[in-house]
Design a protein around this motif. Sequence first.
Motif, PDB file in Angstrom:
ATOM      1  N   TYR A  99      -5.486   5.676   2.850  1.00 28.62           N
ATOM      2  CA  TYR A  99      -5.077   4.579   3.781  1.00 28.62           C
ATOM      3  C   TYR A  99      -6.465   4.029   4.760  1.00 28.62           C
ATOM      4  O   TYR A  99      -6.352   2.806   4.976  1.00 28.62           O
ATOM      5  CB  TYR A  99      -4.006   4.895   4.890  1.00 28.62           C
ATOM      6  CG  TYR A  99      -2.624   4.889   4.188  1.00 28.62           C
ATOM      7  CD1 TYR A  99      -2.206   6.050   3.723  1.00 28.62           C
ATOM      8  CD2 TYR A  99      -1.772   3.664   4.089  1.00 28.62           C
ATOM      9  CE1 TYR A  99      -0.864   5.850   2.673  1.00 28.62           C
ATOM     10  CE2 TYR A  99      -0.710   3.626   3.280  1.00 28.62           C
ATOM     11  CZ  TYR A  99      -0.302   4.565   2.805  1.00 28.62           C
ATOM     12  OH  TYR A  99       0.936   4.594   1.926  1.00 28.62           O
ATOM     13  N   ASP A 156       8.004  12.259  -0.830  1.00 33.39           N
ATOM     14  CA  ASP A 156       7.239  12.704  -2.043  1.00 33.39           C
ATOM     15  C   ASP A 156       6.952  14.040  -2.275  1.00 33.39           C
ATOM     16  O   ASP A 156       6.930  14.617  -3.130  1.00 33.39           O
ATOM     17  CB  ASP A 156       6.024  11.801  -2.312  1.00 33.39           C
ATOM     18  CG  ASP A 156       6.501  10.557  -3.249  1.00 33.39           C
ATOM     19  OD1 ASP A 156       5.548   9.804  -3.751  1.00 33.39           O
ATOM     20  OD2 ASP A 156       7.865  10.339  -3.286  1.00 33.39           O
ATOM     21  N   GLU A 198       0.992  -1.362  -0.031  1.00 37.62           N
ATOM     22  CA  GLU A 198       0.148   0.086   0.121  1.00 37.62           C
ATOM     23  C   GLU A 198       0.845   1.156   0.042  1.00 37.62           C
ATOM     24  O   GLU A 198       0.546   2.283  -0.790  1.00 37.62           O
ATOM     25  CB  GLU A 198      -0.909  -0.088   1.213  1.00 37.62           C
ATOM     26  CG  GLU A 198      -2.106  -1.147   1.392  1.00 37.62           C
ATOM     27  CD  GLU A 198      -1.582  -2.462   1.508  1.00 37.62           C
ATOM     28  OE1 GLU A 198      -0.445  -2.722   1.581  1.00 37.62           O
ATOM     29  OE2 GLU A 198      -2.479  -3.348   1.882  1.00 37.62           O
ATOM     30  N   SER A 199       1.875   1.241   0.974  1.00 34.70           N
ATOM     31  CA  SER A 199       2.816   2.420   0.911  1.00 34.70           C
ATOM     32  C   SER A 199       3.542   2.619  -0.252  1.00 34.70           C
ATOM     33  O   SER A 199       3.910   3.824  -0.751  1.00 34.70           O
ATOM     34  CB  SER A 199       3.896   2.465   2.109  1.00 34.70           C
ATOM     35  OG  SER A 199       4.517   1.169   1.906  1.00 34.70           O
ATOM     36  N   THR A 200       3.711   1.513  -1.195  1.00 35.49           N
ATOM     37  CA  THR A 200       4.313   1.801  -2.234  1.00 35.49           C
ATOM     38  C   THR A 200       3.349   2.330  -3.327  1.00 35.49           C
ATOM     39  O   THR A 200       3.673   3.043  -4.203  1.00 35.49           O
ATOM     40  CB  THR A 200       4.981   0.595  -2.987  1.00 35.49           C
ATOM     41  OG1 THR A 200       5.667  -0.269  -1.804  1.00 35.49           O
ATOM     42  CG2 THR A 200       5.894   0.912  -4.126  1.00 35.49           C
ATOM     43  N   LEU A 201       1.999   1.958  -3.286  1.00 33.49           N
ATOM     44  CA  LEU A 201       1.123   2.135  -4.444  1.00 33.49           C
ATOM     45  C   LEU A 201       0.638   3.681  -4.244  1.00 33.49           C
ATOM     46  O   LEU A 201       0.520   4.326  -5.164  1.00 33.49           O
ATOM     47  CB  LEU A 201      -0.024   1.370  -4.138  1.00 33.49           C
ATOM     48  CG  LEU A 201      -1.389   1.849  -5.123  1.00 33.49           C
ATOM     49  CD1 LEU A 201      -0.915   1.283  -6.554  1.00 33.49           C
ATOM     50  CD2 LEU A 201      -2.469   0.664  -4.827  1.00 33.49           C
ATOM     51  N   TYR A 202       0.554   3.992  -2.980  1.00 31.24           N
ATOM     52  CA  TYR A 202       0.132   5.660  -3.015  1.00 31.24           C
ATOM     53  C   TYR A 202       0.636   6.370  -3.582  1.00 31.24           C
ATOM     54  O   TYR A 202       0.291   7.471  -4.482  1.00 31.24           O
ATOM     55  CB  TYR A 202       0.021   5.852  -1.400  1.00 31.24           C
ATOM     56  CG  TYR A 202      -0.617   7.423  -1.128  1.00 31.24           C
ATOM     57  CD1 TYR A 202       0.225   8.322  -0.603  1.00 31.24           C
ATOM     58  CD2 TYR A 202      -1.840   7.605  -1.191  1.00 31.24           C
ATOM     59  CE1 TYR A 202      -0.282   9.579  -0.472  1.00 31.24           C
ATOM     60  CE2 TYR A 202      -2.280   8.932  -1.336  1.00 31.24           C
ATOM     61  CZ  TYR A 202      -1.364   9.746  -0.912  1.00 31.24           C
ATOM     62  OH  TYR A 202      -2.009  11.313  -0.473  1.00 31.24           O
ATOM     63  N   PRO A 203       2.227   6.686  -3.518  1.00 32.19           N
ATOM     64  CA  PRO A 203       2.819   7.694  -4.087  1.00 32.19           C
ATOM     65  C   PRO A 203       2.852   7.490  -5.966  1.00 32.19           C
ATOM     66  O   PRO A 203       2.921   8.448  -6.388  1.00 32.19           O
ATOM     67  CB  PRO A 203       4.423   7.336  -3.597  1.00 32.19           C
ATOM     68  CG  PRO A 203       4.476   6.447  -2.697  1.00 32.19           C
ATOM     69  CD  PRO A 203       3.029   5.720  -2.659  1.00 32.19           C
ATOM     70  N   LEU A 258      -0.012   6.183  -7.320  1.00 35.58           N
ATOM     71  CA  LEU A 258      -1.020   6.714  -8.041  1.00 35.58           C
ATOM     72  C   LEU A 258      -1.113   8.392  -8.010  1.00 35.58           C
ATOM     73  O   LEU A 258      -1.592   9.009  -8.927  1.00 35.58           O
ATOM     74  CB  LEU A 258      -2.056   6.226  -7.083  1.00 35.58           C
ATOM     75  CG  LEU A 258      -2.510   5.056  -7.285  1.00 35.58           C
ATOM     76  CD1 LEU A 258      -3.546   4.379  -6.075  1.00 35.58           C
ATOM     77  CD2 LEU A 258      -3.238   4.506  -8.539  1.00 35.58           C
ATOM     78  N   ARG A 259      -0.279   8.719  -6.748  1.00 34.06           N
ATOM     79  CA  ARG A 259      -0.303  10.516  -6.980  1.00 34.06           C
ATOM     80  C   ARG A 259       0.587  11.009  -8.198  1.00 34.06           C
ATOM     81  O   ARG A 259       0.147  11.919  -8.736  1.00 34.06           O
ATOM     82  CB  ARG A 259       0.496  10.851  -5.672  1.00 34.06           C
ATOM     83  CG  ARG A 259      -0.255  10.502  -4.265  1.00 34.06           C
ATOM     84  CD  ARG A 259      -1.352  11.313  -4.187  1.00 34.06           C
ATOM     85  NE  ARG A 259      -1.136  12.772  -3.927  1.00 34.06           N
ATOM     86  CZ  ARG A 259      -1.640  13.678  -4.621  1.00 34.06           C
ATOM     87  NH1 ARG A 259      -2.501  13.514  -5.596  1.00 34.06           N
ATOM     88  NH2 ARG A 259      -1.113  14.998  -4.550  1.00 34.06           N
ATOM     89  N   GLN A 315       7.536   8.399   3.872  1.00 37.26           N
ATOM     90  CA  GLN A 315       7.321   8.255   2.230  1.00 37.26           C
ATOM     91  C   GLN A 315       6.602   9.453   1.706  1.00 37.26           C
ATOM     92  O   GLN A 315       7.059   9.701   0.634  1.00 37.26           O
ATOM     93  CB  GLN A 315       6.672   6.788   1.782  1.00 37.26           C
ATOM     94  CG  GLN A 315       6.846   6.171   0.783  1.00 37.26           C
ATOM     95  CD  GLN A 315       6.633   4.776   0.697  1.00 37.26           C
ATOM     96  OE1 GLN A 315       5.843   4.306   1.395  1.00 37.26           O
ATOM     97  NE2 GLN A 315       7.547   4.142   0.119  1.00 37.26           N
TER      98      GLN A 315
END
Lengths: 106, 195
Positions: free
Chosen positions: B29, B63, A40-45, A47-48, B59
């Motif tokens: 989340y 970003d 999830e923590s990889t996916l979020y950035p 998608l942004r 993270q």
Amino acid sequence: MDIQLKRGLLDVCVLAAIQNEDSYGYQIIKDIKPFVEISESTLYPILRRLENAQLLTVRTAEHNGRLRKYYRITPLGKQRIEDFKNEWKELLSIYQFITGKEERHE
Amino acid sequence: MNKQDFLAALRGLLNDLPAEDIRRSLDFYAEMIDDHMEEGMAEEDAVAAVGPVEQIADQIRGDAGAAPRKPKRKVKPWSLALILLGLPLWLPLLLAAASVIISAYVSIWAVVISLYATAVALGISSIVVFLMPLLYIPTGNMAGACLILGAAMVLTGITILLFVGLKPITKGTVWLTKKSFVWLKRLFIRKEATR
């Protein structure tokens, strides 16, 4: 795998996951996971990043009494997938050249 | 950790980012956790599956171009009060210790400086004593002149030895000073960097 390379690859994976129909975060992870590790923590950035680059759009819809974000690919996003496939055709022919050369020495 | 606590913790770690970024991250989340639970996971497991909140915050901050946040060390109010109360006791002691150290340091340099002064004085004397035989020559006292000349050479020799020895002594004192400063700095910086 080189981390920058993996990053770029995951971007295209996410686009591929939504290329035929809209999808949502959790579903995208489930689709990609059998092929490559993604959290999830990889996916979020990712998608942004894709949204900022206008390769996908986001809409909110109701699901089971709560709100869920759905992601839709844009024509630009589809183009990105095509470019990726072409880059890799070239990479594959280079790979065949390299391994072809090796075999001849044996 | 339950969903509520996770989201609160995340919001706390992101609270200096733009409101839009915070809202988006929290929505994402929260949705992830809800989806995990919908598939049958327990709330605690869903939160754990999503990942450690500090890592996620780092993270998102990375970003957004912000620096990773160090969680603030909470200063217990009553330990602070205790320190203030003890001030009349430990402050004079601290000052006394500091003065002792400073005077010791100054004395070391005083010794070095006096050694230099001695060397310079000896150097000047040797030059003078070298000239003295010239006084003896007119009187014909060659023995006396040679004696004085010998003495002059001895003096010059001692001067040279002193100057040669002073170089490593000075270097050593400077090195000692540097080392003490580094050690002092590390003492204070380590306190601030504790997570």
